[in-house]
Scaffold this motif. Sequence first.
Motif, PDB file in Angstrom:
ATOM      1  N   ARG A   1      38.287  40.609  44.242  1.00 54.02           N
ATOM      2  CA  ARG A   1      37.519  39.532  44.861  1.00 54.02           C
ATOM      3  C   ARG A   1      36.040  39.623  44.509  1.00 54.02           C
ATOM      4  N   SER A   2      35.520  40.832  44.363  1.00 57.90           N
ATOM      5  CA  SER A   2      34.108  40.990  44.017  1.00 57.90           C
ATOM      6  C   SER A   2      33.804  40.499  42.607  1.00 57.90           C
ATOM      7  N   VAL A   3      34.791  40.598  41.726  1.00 59.13           N
ATOM      8  CA  VAL A   3      34.601  40.060  40.378  1.00 59.13           C
ATOM      9  C   VAL A   3      34.493  38.550  40.428  1.00 59.13           C
TER      10      VAL A   3
ATOM     11  N   ASP B   1      30.285  43.509  52.779  1.00 64.45           N
ATOM     12  CA  ASP B   1      31.367  43.464  51.811  1.00 64.45           C
ATOM     13  C   ASP B   1      31.066  44.509  50.732  1.00 64.45           C
ATOM     14  N   LEU B   2      31.835  44.481  49.659  1.00 69.04           N
ATOM     15  CA  LEU B   2      31.756  45.562  48.680  1.00 69.04           C
ATOM     16  C   LEU B   2      30.427  45.609  47.932  1.00 69.04           C
TER      17      LEU B   2
ATOM     18  N   THR C   1      37.070  38.200  31.533  1.00 67.33           N
ATOM     19  CA  THR C   1      36.824  37.076  32.423  1.00 67.33           C
ATOM     20  C   THR C   1      37.578  37.257  33.722  1.00 67.33           C
ATOM     21  N   ALA C   2      37.113  36.568  34.751  1.00 69.17           N
ATOM     22  CA  ALA C   2      37.809  36.610  36.037  1.00 69.17           C
ATOM     23  C   ALA C   2      39.218  36.060  35.908  1.00 69.17           C
TER      24      ALA C   2
ATOM     25  N   ILE D   1      34.787  52.590  42.593  1.00 65.80           N
ATOM     26  CA  ILE D   1      36.044  52.875  43.292  1.00 65.80           C
ATOM     27  C   ILE D   1      35.770  53.564  44.625  1.00 65.80           C
ATOM     28  N   LEU D   2      34.816  54.485  44.626  1.00 62.91           N
ATOM     29  CA  LEU D   2      34.439  55.166  45.869  1.00 62.91           C
ATOM     30  C   LEU D   2      33.945  54.168  46.903  1.00 62.91           C
ATOM     31  N   ALA D   3      33.141  53.209  46.491  1.00 62.19           N
ATOM     32  CA  ALA D   3      32.625  52.204  47.419  1.00 62.19           C
ATOM     33  C   ALA D   3      33.758  51.382  48.012  1.00 62.19           C
ATOM     34  N   ALA D   4      34.714  50.974  47.178  1.00 60.90           N
ATOM     35  CA  ALA D   4      35.841  50.185  47.677  1.00 60.90           C
ATOM     36  C   ALA D   4      36.668  50.988  48.668  1.00 60.90           C
ATOM     37  N   ALA D   5      36.890  52.262  48.365  1.00 62.02           N
ATOM     38  CA  ALA D   5      37.636  53.117  49.292  1.00 62.02           C
ATOM     39  C   ALA D   5      36.877  53.271  50.603  1.00 62.02           C
TER      40      ALA D   5
END
Length: 446
Positions: free
Chosen positions: A444-446, A314-315, A379-380, A262-266
């Motif tokens: 999106r990363s998933v 990207d993430l 699953t995605a 979550i920190l990385a996404a923020a």
Amino acid sequence: MTATLVEFSGSRGGICGLSWGQVAIWRAIQRMVPDDAVLNMSWVTDLEGEGISVGTPLSRITGTVRTVMERHESLRTRVRAGDDGTPVQDLAAAGTIEVHVVDATADTAPAAAKALQERLTAPAYDYPHEWPLRAGAVRVGDVVTHAVFGICHLVTDRGGLTALVRDVVLCLRGEPLADADDRQPYDQALHQQSAAGRRQSQKALRYWSRHLESVPLQRFPAERERPADEPPFWAATLSSPAGDLAVPLLAGRHQVSTSAVILAAAAVQLARQTGAREAVLQVIVSNRFRPGLADAVGPASQDGLCVIDVGDDDLAPVIGRAMQASLQAYLHAQYDPAALDDLLATVGAARGGEVDLSVSFNDRRFDAQTPVAAGGAVTAEAIEALRPATTLKWERVEHYGARYFLHVNAVPGTLDLTLFADTTVLPAAAVEAHLRGIEELLLRSV
């Protein structure tokens, strides 16, 4: 409502300076005045409904209050101005505290407990004169159905509150408490004033200095004039069931904590919206991994400086960097706040501006630092199907202590993020873009 007086007697009293954790919370309180009551904490224990005890007499409640007051010096500590005007902690060896008792019927007891909780939580504390613990009970006939507690944030934090609640529950059950050997706030303050404490602070601040001398001074490109119809701050909460599935899957894939994901996404979203190549945030560090602090009720949390290289990535590649950066922040989050003030002034003077540390991240979940295994059953497609369930709620806020403060809330079954944002740097549209951008990065990363 009536009041029952409870006498307590501890092993010692005394006066000394504040510990670094106490200073951190004291400063947070001062930034919130006159709205500092929002930092108060409280809880209700439904004695029979939670399986604690049956047929509980009032004496069990008063005995519990006496035990925790005597066991935890933090609860006997009040903060006042010393002779030179700086705050000091005043530890009382003995005293008397009130337990507020409300009589109700079986049908009205839950509502009475809720009302008592609000009454014990709402007023700001009188820090120099009032005990930091407020206690109450709801009674039906001769039996207490609910125990109610309020506590001042100044004398504990999330980790300390966990230890306190554990002891309260054991006492309410009538079970003995284990010997307490964790460091009391008074001892913590004395240790931090010693030569060993100063060396620890100096080591942490060397880490801060290396980063502050190189990162941009400001976190936001420019302030704007606030429109008349906007509040000083927005508090927006995004609740994402899809994100709740995505985060542990990514954590397992990268073998990091869910907090790091979550920190990385923020960090990525913040860098994109501010035009930066690195995110500079303060993370709230519990410091409970340090010797003597695991179960200490006194406050130990301090801000850690977290610098995450985002670049144009990207993430996915940022997740590992966020984990490494946060670990460094955790390791260097015990320091003398006054010495940090001096460092910030020195760096600001040398670089010709003020160092902006108004961006913060706080993971309020208790298990957030534990690496998790990949969610094989997720699953995605299942995640994507939950996208429409995302909600966004808004609250106007008149006063807050940071320009950007992202909280990760402990809400089962959803990724729950609350962003407090100064509207001069993040108007409503930017706040929404930020929260939805974090969710989109994760999904999106998933």
